[in-house]
Design a protein around this motif. Structure first.
Motif, PDB file in Angstrom:
ATOM      1  N   GLN A  84       0.809  -1.212   0.000  1.00 39.78           N
ATOM      2  CA  GLN A  84       0.000   0.000   0.000  1.00 39.78           C
ATOM      3  C   GLN A  84       0.847   1.269   0.000  1.00 39.78           C
ATOM      4  OE1 GLN A  84      -2.391  -0.767   3.502  1.00 39.78           O
ATOM      5  NE2 GLN A  84      -4.094  -1.531   2.267  1.00 39.78           N
ATOM      6  N   ASP A  90      -3.716  -0.271  -4.481  1.00 35.38           N
ATOM      7  CA  ASP A  90      -5.037  -0.191  -3.853  1.00 35.38           C
ATOM      8  C   ASP A  90      -5.494  -1.614  -3.512  1.00 35.38           C
ATOM      9  OD1 ASP A  90      -7.482   0.638  -2.908  1.00 35.38           O
ATOM     10  OD2 ASP A  90      -8.359   0.895  -4.904  1.00 35.38           O
ATOM     11  N   TYR A 145       2.072   9.128   1.403  1.00 29.90           N
ATOM     12  CA  TYR A 145       0.925   8.294   1.734  1.00 29.90           C
ATOM     13  C   TYR A 145      -0.001   9.089   2.630  1.00 29.90           C
ATOM     14  CZ  TYR A 145       3.020   7.081   6.295  1.00 29.90           C
ATOM     15  OH  TYR A 145       3.546   7.119   7.569  1.00 29.90           O
TER      16      TYR A 145
END
Length: 183
Positions: A84, A90, A145
């Motif tokens: 991730q 995803d 992220y």
């Protein structure tokens, strides 16, 4: 459990699979990879020789933590950080969901099929992570992220820290199961 000498409860060094490898004077990446390998092996050592009931035993009430739960949790950790975050895929977590954030521990039940699945999932995520690490040429590369930014170096150090912290939990859990202690 009958009283025993603490020194007699350590894994004999000749049986310790972690002592056979090492990088010695490797570069930074090699050293980080070796620390990750060592910590992963430590989790395996903590779980070695236990049956499904022992692995799923919640030895420190009221905690839901168990050795099996740690295996499941660390599979999710590896998936989260490497698939991730590092690669931006995803993909869902393996166990945890928004509705069941503790499913990695709560679902760690004394069933041989659950144990086999947990180890298979952990090994799959570790293999993915190993390939991802091998492909990295710049430990300073930064990825973004949902919580911010992290360098590849920081991510690898975090994986070492995550395993080391949970291996401390595994020490106590294993000692509660059969008295075995040690690094």
């Amino acid at each position: 459990m009958s009283p025993q000498r603490r020194a007699d409860m350590f894994l004999p060094p000749v049986e310790d699979p972690r002592q056979t490898e090492g990088t010695g004077e490797g570069d930074e990446k090699e050293n980080l990879v070796e620390y990750i390998r060592y910590q992963r092996k430590t989790l395996e050592v903590k779980c070695a020789g236990l049956d499904a009931e022992q692995l799923a035993r919640r030895s420190v009430p009221p905690s839901t933590m168990s050795l099996l739960g740690l295996v499941r949790h660390l599979a999710d950790v590896e998936r989260g950080w490497f698939r991730q975050i590092l690669h931006g895929l995803d993909v869902p977590r393996i166990y945890r969901t928004e509705a069941e954030p503790d499913a990695d521990f709560d679902g760690a039940v004394a069933d041989p099929a659950v144990v086999a699945d947990a180890w298979a999932r952990l090994r799959e995520e570790q293999a993915y992570a190993d390939a991802a690490i091998a492909a990295e040429t710049d430990l300073g590369r930064v990825v973004e992220y949902h919580h911010g930014r992290v360098s590849v170096r920081e991510l690898l150090v975090h994986i070492v820290e995550e395993y080391a912290r949970h291996n401390g939990h595994a020490d106590l859990l294993r000692e509660c199961v059969d008295g075995r202690i040690g690094e």
